[in-house]
Enzyme design. Structure first.
Site, PDB file in Angstrom:
ATOM      1  N   LYS A 172       0.728  -1.212  -0.084  1.00 49.90           N
ATOM      2  CA  LYS A 172      -0.002  -0.005  -0.083  1.00 49.90           C
ATOM      3  C   LYS A 172       0.930   1.260  -0.033  1.00 49.90           C
ATOM      4  CE  LYS A 172      -4.165   0.250   2.142  1.00 49.90           C
ATOM      5  NZ  LYS A 172      -5.177   0.013   3.089  1.00 49.90           N
ATOM      6  N   GLU A 229      -0.106   3.393   6.821  1.00 55.23           N
ATOM      7  CA  GLU A 229      -0.887   2.585   6.206  1.00 55.23           C
ATOM      8  C   GLU A 229      -0.553   1.202   5.906  1.00 55.23           C
ATOM      9  OE1 GLU A 229      -3.716   3.546   3.934  1.00 55.23           O
ATOM     10  OE2 GLU A 229      -3.927   5.156   5.516  1.00 55.23           O
TER      11      GLU A 229
END
Length: 460
Positions: free
Chosen positions: A323, A329
């Site tokens: 990601k 994240e």
């Protein structure tokens, strides 16, 4: 004959109890993302899920290997049509039929598909064409399900960011952004007609990042705090999750959709981040997810939706190492790709159903100080709930106050909170501040144990 009848009745009671124990956790789900190159085989993930209290899984697509691996597990599965699928689904009913033929019919009912989400945060994409195509795409998917005799068995929805609200603080002022209101009304009317939930992504983590004060962190992590009064209705909120969900409830009520259920499609907290990110840490992630799970299991609900827990899908099963964005994240996983826990958030089955105690349930024979830690009289329910959530989120065994546990009855918030607060005190260092709970608890020499419910503690 009488003996066998009694046996039959006893068996029925056991089955009902087991059903209640299993169904009582059905509101705990998890997101299973695949943006990674190091994930374990789906069959291994399915076994991992079965070893936990997780009973629902949300996929962002409809990966065949994952859907096959989840067959005959009983786990409820949410599958997704991508934003890029929406134009074809909207313009051609045959495209929706083909989508159902490819992604549902080969797997259902062995794989317990319960919901299809069409698009992810489309309303906030800024793409007016895509936004206008969202409702027709959902309608065509619903029609294709009806044609396959699956209407009502599999629901259809779409996922929204909290940013669809232009106002959320205080919760009673919750309001959909006026520029999206017509779109939202159309979508919600479809969902009312089809009995599907509004799915939303509340993240107290982002709320803390925008207001990084210590008191905000405690409010976001379900830790003891002074609470926040909703100036609109006088309700005192003890955590950000309830406040965010109730803001959505207020927004729905405000435009006439009081009957639409809310589903939390994503919520979580990262355990690692970049040096300039505020909030990511293992301690905070364990506190948020652990306390959230305890809060859901308490079935207290939110102030505007008391007595039940909204279906909540934690983010996420694993880290997704491909990601983009900040390090956080890629650090939301509750499990590592070797199938071990990243940290213990209380998802093991042992923390759900009653089990053999690992240590004697009778009071310890060694000196343990001044007895038992109990809440003071007159403590508000909101504070009791915050203390219960906090205590059970710290790794203690709260299974005795779960359905079927020795201390579940009386099934009251005061009784459950008293048990959890005392157990937290007994398993900590037993310093006076371990029995403080924002000055709402006190030590007592009176043993609160009753019937088969033993409160560890006492002194010699």
């Amino acid at each position: 004959m009488a003996f066998s009848t009694l046996n039959f009745l006893f068996l029925c009671l056991l089955l009902l109890r087991d059903f209640y124990l299993s169904s009582s956790q059905s509101f705990i789900g998890i997101n299973y993302g695949l943006v990674a190159d190091n994930l374990p085989p789906p069959t291994a993930s399915a076994k991992l899920l079965q070893s936990t209290a997780i009973q629902k899984v949300r996929l962002y697509g409809a990966d065949p290997a994952v859907l096959k691996a989840l067959a005959n597990t009983g786990i409820g599965v949410v599958i997704g049509a991508a934003n890029g699928d929406i134009p074809a689904l909207a313009s051609d009913p045959n495209s929706a039929t083909q989508w159902i033929n490819a992604n549902v019919l080969p797997y259902y009912p062995a794989t317990n598909i319960i919901l299809i989400t069409v698009g992810n945060e489309v309303v906030l994409s800024g793409d007016q064409n895509l936004i206008s195509q969202l409702l027709p795409a959902m309608q065509n998917i619903a029609n294709a399900l009806n044609a396959a005799s699956l209407g009502g068995k599999i629901k259809v929805s779409t996922v929204h960011s909290m940013a669809v609200l232009s106002q959320s603080d205080p919760p009673s002022s919750g309001l959909f952004n006026p520029s999206y209101q017509d779109t939202m009304k159309g979508l919600l009317q479809f969902q009312r007609d089809n009995g599907s939930p509004l799915t939303i992504n509340p993240y107290p983590f982002f709320a803390y990042q925008s207001d990084p004060r210590p008191e905000t962190l405690a409010f976001c992590l379900f830790q003891p705090n002074s609470g926040r009064i909703d100036s609109g209705n006088g309700i005192k909120y003890m955590n950000m999750f309830d406040a965010q969900v109730d803001a959505v409830r207020s927004a729905l009520n405000g435009i006439g959709f009081k009957d639409i259920e809310i589903l939390v499609a994503e919520t979580g907290w990262p355990y690692r981040g970049d040096s300039n990110e505020v909030g990511p840490s293992v301690e905070n992630a364990r506190a948020y997810n652990g306390n959230l799970i305890a809060h859901l299991r308490s079935l207290v609900g939110t102030p505007l939706m008391p007595g039940k827990s909204v279906d909540t899908y934690l983010f996420a099963l694993y880290d997704e190492d491909l990601k983009p964005g900040p390090s956080s994240e890629r650090a939301f996983g509750l499990f590592k790709t070797d199938l071990s826990m990243a940290y213990d958030a209380g998802l093991s089955k042992a923390s759900v159903t009653p089990s053999s105690p690992k240590t004697p349930a009778t009071p310890s024979t060694k000196p343990t100080g001044a007895g038992w830690c109990m809440p003071k009289s007159g403590v508000p329910d909101a504070q009791l709930q915050a203390s219960l959530d906090y205590a059970c989120g710290q790794g203690i065994d709260c299974s005795p106050i779960q359905p079927g546990g020795a201390c579940f009855e009386p099934n009251t918030l005061a009784s459950h909170a008293a048990y959890a607060m005392n157990l937290y005190y007994q398993t900590s260092s037993k310093n006076p501040w371990n029995c403080d709970f924002s000055q709402t608890a006190t030590l007592t020499s009176k043993n609160p144990s009753y019937n088969g419910c033993v409160y560890p503690g006492g002194s010699t």
